[in-house]
Design a protein around this motif. Structure first.
Motif, PDB file in Angstrom:
ATOM      1  N   ARG A   1      -4.302 -13.896  -1.300  1.00 35.41           N
ATOM      2  CA  ARG A   1      -4.443 -13.327  -2.464  1.00 35.41           C
ATOM      3  C   ARG A   1      -4.338 -11.789  -3.366  1.00 35.41           C
ATOM      4  N   ARG A   2      -5.206 -11.496  -2.571  1.00 38.32           N
ATOM      5  CA  ARG A   2      -5.225  -9.272  -2.253  1.00 38.32           C
ATOM      6  C   ARG A   2      -3.722  -9.342  -2.678  1.00 38.32           C
ATOM      7  N   ALA A   3      -2.634  -9.441  -2.169  1.00 39.72           N
ATOM      8  CA  ALA A   3      -1.522  -8.855  -1.558  1.00 39.72           C
ATOM      9  C   ALA A   3      -0.529  -9.283  -2.883  1.00 39.72           C
ATOM     10  N   TRP A   4      -0.609 -10.302  -3.335  1.00 39.65           N
ATOM     11  CA  TRP A   4       0.213 -10.615  -4.468  1.00 39.65           C
ATOM     12  C   TRP A   4      -0.549 -10.071  -5.460  1.00 39.65           C
ATOM     13  N   TRP A   5      -1.661 -10.159  -5.901  1.00 35.22           N
ATOM     14  CA  TRP A   5      -2.000  -9.404  -6.966  1.00 35.22           C
ATOM     15  C   TRP A   5      -1.907  -7.526  -7.189  1.00 35.22           C
ATOM     16  N   HIS A   6      -2.194  -7.444  -6.294  1.00 33.33           N
ATOM     17  CA  HIS A   6      -1.979  -6.136  -5.819  1.00 33.33           C
ATOM     18  C   HIS A   6      -0.014  -5.599  -5.760  1.00 33.33           C
ATOM     19  N   LEU A   7       0.558  -6.999  -5.384  1.00 30.00           N
ATOM     20  CA  LEU A   7       1.930  -6.930  -6.098  1.00 30.00           C
ATOM     21  C   LEU A   7       2.210  -6.348  -7.246  1.00 30.00           C
ATOM     22  N   CYS A   8       1.876  -7.633  -7.836  1.00 30.77           N
ATOM     23  CA  CYS A   8       1.877  -7.943  -9.634  1.00 30.77           C
ATOM     24  C   CYS A   8       1.278  -6.589  -9.892  1.00 30.77           C
ATOM     25  N   LEU A   9       0.354  -6.182 -10.038  1.00 32.40           N
ATOM     26  CA  LEU A   9      -0.032  -4.793 -10.248  1.00 32.40           C
ATOM     27  C   LEU A   9       1.272  -3.497 -10.072  1.00 32.40           C
ATOM     28  N   LEU A  10       1.065  -3.508  -8.887  1.00 36.73           N
ATOM     29  CA  LEU A  10       3.056  -2.399  -9.020  1.00 36.73           C
ATOM     30  C   LEU A  10       3.951  -2.480  -9.684  1.00 36.73           C
ATOM     31  N   ASP A  11       4.028  -3.905  -9.593  1.00 40.38           N
ATOM     32  CA  ASP A  11       5.161  -4.256 -10.105  1.00 40.38           C
ATOM     33  C   ASP A  11       5.135  -4.049 -12.029  1.00 40.38           C
ATOM     34  N   LEU A  12       4.372  -4.010 -12.852  1.00 36.76           N
ATOM     35  CA  LEU A  12       3.818  -3.871 -13.716  1.00 36.76           C
ATOM     36  C   LEU A  12       3.915  -1.898 -13.779  1.00 36.76           C
ATOM     37  N   HIS A  13       3.336  -1.547 -13.504  1.00 33.75           N
ATOM     38  CA  HIS A  13       3.596  -0.045 -12.946  1.00 33.75           C
ATOM     39  C   HIS A  13       5.167   0.656 -12.969  1.00 33.75           C
ATOM     40  N   ALA A  14       5.688   0.151 -11.817  1.00 30.57           N
ATOM     41  CA  ALA A  14       7.352   0.462 -11.889  1.00 30.57           C
ATOM     42  C   ALA A  14       7.973  -0.127 -12.613  1.00 30.57           C
TER      43      ALA A  14
ATOM     44  N   LEU B   1       0.600  -1.485   0.012  1.00 33.19           N
ATOM     45  CA  LEU B   1      -0.161   0.268   0.084  1.00 33.19           C
ATOM     46  C   LEU B   1       0.838   1.157  -0.081  1.00 33.19           C
ATOM     47  N   TYR B   2       2.080   1.285   0.703  1.00 35.37           N
ATOM     48  CA  TYR B   2       2.727   2.679   0.699  1.00 35.37           C
ATOM     49  C   TYR B   2       3.324   2.627  -0.347  1.00 35.37           C
ATOM     50  N   LEU B   3       3.989   2.029  -0.921  1.00 31.68           N
ATOM     51  CA  LEU B   3       4.959   1.743  -2.426  1.00 31.68           C
ATOM     52  C   LEU B   3       3.797   2.476  -4.151  1.00 31.68           C
ATOM     53  N   THR B   4       2.316   1.678  -3.515  1.00 33.56           N
ATOM     54  CA  THR B   4       1.744   1.945  -4.600  1.00 33.56           C
ATOM     55  C   THR B   4       1.215   3.430  -4.612  1.00 33.56           C
ATOM     56  N   CYS B   5       1.275   4.237  -3.083  1.00 35.04           N
ATOM     57  CA  CYS B   5       0.616   5.093  -2.857  1.00 35.04           C
ATOM     58  C   CYS B   5       1.699   5.902  -3.450  1.00 35.04           C
ATOM     59  N   LEU B   6       3.028   5.757  -2.880  1.00 33.94           N
ATOM     60  CA  LEU B   6       4.196   6.504  -3.028  1.00 33.94           C
ATOM     61  C   LEU B   6       4.410   7.275  -4.201  1.00 33.94           C
ATOM     62  N   LEU B   7       4.236   5.644  -4.759  1.00 34.54           N
ATOM     63  CA  LEU B   7       4.433   6.145  -7.118  1.00 34.54           C
ATOM     64  C   LEU B   7       3.367   6.999  -7.514  1.00 34.54           C
ATOM     65  N   LYS B   8       2.060   7.145  -6.834  1.00 34.67           N
ATOM     66  CA  LYS B   8       1.256   7.575  -7.003  1.00 34.67           C
ATOM     67  C   LYS B   8       1.452   9.700  -7.419  1.00 34.67           C
ATOM     68  N   TRP B   9       1.781   9.212  -5.904  1.00 36.83           N
ATOM     69  CA  TRP B   9       2.088  11.429  -5.723  1.00 36.83           C
ATOM     70  C   TRP B   9       3.296  11.501  -6.246  1.00 36.83           C
ATOM     71  N   ARG B  10       4.376  10.488  -6.034  1.00 35.59           N
ATOM     72  CA  ARG B  10       5.368  10.786  -7.062  1.00 35.59           C
ATOM     73  C   ARG B  10       5.457  11.205  -8.236  1.00 35.59           C
ATOM     74  N   GLU B  11       4.506  10.663  -8.990  1.00 35.30           N
ATOM     75  CA  GLU B  11       4.147  11.020 -10.337  1.00 35.30           C
ATOM     76  C   GLU B  11       3.698  11.894 -10.522  1.00 35.30           C
ATOM     77  N   ALA B  12       2.658  12.661  -9.670  1.00 36.05           N
ATOM     78  CA  ALA B  12       1.597  13.695  -9.616  1.00 36.05           C
ATOM     79  C   ALA B  12       2.848  15.067  -9.072  1.00 36.05           C
ATOM     80  N   THR B  13       3.806  14.750  -8.324  1.00 40.62           N
ATOM     81  CA  THR B  13       4.275  15.449  -8.132  1.00 40.62           C
ATOM     82  C   THR B  13       5.996  15.895  -8.795  1.00 40.62           C
ATOM     83  N   THR B  14       6.854  15.217  -8.349  1.00 41.98           N
ATOM     84  CA  THR B  14       8.189  15.275  -8.263  1.00 41.98           C
ATOM     85  C   THR B  14       8.743  13.806  -9.740  1.00 41.98           C
ATOM     86  N   ASN B  15       8.574  12.591  -9.249  1.00 35.04           N
ATOM     87  CA  ASN B  15       8.128  11.290 -10.850  1.00 35.04           C
ATOM     88  C   ASN B  15      10.161  10.873  -9.693  1.00 35.04           C
ATOM     89  N   ASP B  16      10.418  11.934  -8.556  1.00 33.04           N
ATOM     90  CA  ASP B  16      11.968  10.999  -8.677  1.00 33.04           C
ATOM     91  C   ASP B  16      11.521   9.843  -8.024  1.00 33.04           C
TER      92      ASP B  16
END
Length: 481
Positions: free
Chosen positions: A225-238, A171-186
């Motif tokens: 199941r929720r944890a694994w598939w959310h991790l896969c979705l985060l992986d695709l995005h990152a 949850l932390y990494l998914t939201c952090l990536l979205k936050w940085r996309e909207a700000t610094t993208n770093d």
């Protein structure tokens, strides 16, 4: 809020010698965590700070009960419907226990709470954060991010992973990536690196194997199941940010997608899973994303087999893509669209309908032209791709301007799919000279979303559409002189 942050400032005294794996909620304590372990320096490197030397304030030590419940309410509205990683009734109980301050919270519970509060703060607008918490959104997000990192670190996450810690980290990494996309993208490279680490930890917890086959309880099976598939979705995005293949593409797994049920029908004490529900549920949006993700993985396997294809010769990959995407479209229609139209008054259901309608065509647009040189595509095919892209942007604007869907704008905007689509439209506008109705429509949309998505403030992967827009503005200004 500032006074409470200062009151929870890190003391300079040495750490207590007591072995305490919990966050004290008792009024007589200082509200900080004392920890005597010394996790490895590698963990400090991953979290970018020397976190073991600092005691961890409990979430309720810096928030009033009213603020805590407000943030949880925001999480329920803005985050849980699109990122259902956690079991919301269990999180609600955890928040109530923390606010009551009558028992000691385990470290993993503190990590989950900080991740929930971080996600809520990221999903809010700056005026909302200022009104509810009395600070700027940047200050609150930075503070909560630091707290999540410290909670994970001091729980010795890398050495002693657990499912709650895994949920908090995802949850932390998914939201952090979205936050940085909207700000610094770093943060893209940091999230990408940490995602690989999470896959290793997930495998150590056997999350890549379905819990039902391992004899786990229905609750643990669903949470895994929720944890694994959310991790896969985060992986695709990152991975998309870094231009690399998704890590999950190379990991065999048997984990099923989460069941089509609502959170209220599941509890840690459940002896058996409830019957699959029809219509829109808490898992519907996630299940749709998982179905699309599985299609992307299959497409990538096709692309690997077709890397030797010549752009000058007919290629079987295109036909395989069409079959694959046709199957996805049929599945989305049967699984979602046929049931969700009766629930179209629900905001997220309406977004699902829009996404399920456009994504198969959009996938054809993204994958096929990027795989083959567009110079070798028939003009009619390119025209169809161009029309699909324009329609996709129109659907995106419809979602953005949908009043009840605004609470999910933090997650839906600036996605890689939108970037690909806009880039394709801008590239086509650069080479299309005729002032056809479709070209005029595309140019109007491109200018509108460029402003609405605040692309000019973006960095990183948005540099290409920014440069293309600058070129097109010069081109059209010269034509109208």
């Amino acid at each position: 809020m500032q006074a409470r942050l200062q009151a929870a400032a890190i003391p300079q005294s040495p750490l207590s010698g007591k072995n305490n794996d919990s966050c004290s909620a008792l009024p007589s304590t200082s509200g900080t965590l004392r920890e005597n372990r010394s996790p490895t320096p590698f963990q400090g490197y991953l979290t970018k700070q020397r976190l073991a030397e600092e005691p961890l304030p409990c979430p309720h030590a810096t928030l009033t009960p009213t603020q805590a419940m407000t943030l949880f309410g925001v999480y329920l509205e803005n985050v849980a419907p699109i990122l259902p990683i956690l079991h919301t009734p269990s999180v609600h109980d955890l928040v109530l226990r923390a606010c009551a301050a009558t028992e000691v919270l385990p470290l993993e519970s503190a990590a989950v709470l900080w991740a929930v509060y971080l996600a809520a703060a990221i999903s809010m607008t700056p005026p909302q954060v200022r009104a509810e918490l009395g600070e700027t959104q940047e200050a609150i997000v930075d503070w909560y991010q630091h707290m999540v990192e410290r909670a994970l670190y001091q729980a010795d996450f890398l050495s002693r992973p657990s499912l709650p810690l895994m949920q908090a980290a995802i949850l932390y990494l998914t939201c952090l990536l979205k936050w940085r996309e909207a700000t610094t993208n770093d943060a893209a490279s940091y999230v990408w690196m940490m995602t690989t680490v999470l896959f290793r930890l997930a495998q150590s917890l056997a999350l890549h194997q379905d819990g039902e086959s391992r004899g786990l309880s229905p609750y643990d099976t669903e949470m895994g199941r929720r944890a694994w598939w959310h991790l896969c979705l985060l992986d695709l995005h990152a991975s998309d940010h870094q231009g690399t293949e998704p890590e999950c593409l190379n990991i065999p797994f048997t984990t099923q997608v989460p069941s089509q049920i609502n959170d209220k029908c599941l509890s840690p004490a459940s002896a058996q899973l409830v019957t699959r529900e029809m219509g829109f549920t808490d898992m519907s949006f996630l299940r749709m994303r998982c179905d699309i993700l599985r299609t992307v993985y299959r497409q990538k396997h096709i692309a690997k087999r077709g890397r030797g294809c010549s752009p000058d010769q007919p290629c079987e990959c295109a036909a395989q893509y069409k079959v694959l995407l046709s199957g996805l479209q049929s599945q989305l229609r049967q699984e979602y669209l046929s049931h969700y139209h009766c629930d179209s008054t629900l905001p997220l259901s309406r977004i699902c309908i829009e996404a399920a309608t456009m994504i198969p065509n959009l996938a054809l647009l993204i994958r096929y032209p990027m795989r083959r040189h567009t110079d070798h595509l028939p003009p009619a095919t390119l025209d169809r791709f161009f029309e699909i892209a324009v329609e996709s942007i129109e659907h995106s604007r419809m979602v953005d301007t949908y009043d009840q869907g605004g609470k999910w704008a933090w997650f839906l905007r600036r996605s890689s799919t939108r970037r690909y689509t806009l880039t394709f439209v801008l590239l086509e506008l650069c080479v299309r000279s005729s002032a056809s109705p479709l070209v005029c429509r595309a140019w109007f949309l491109a200018q509108a979303v460029y402003q609405e998505w605040e692309i000019e403030k973006s960095t990183g992967n948005w540099r290409v559409p920014i440069s293309l827009m600058q070129y097109l503005r010069t081109k059209y200004e010269a034509q109208h002189k």
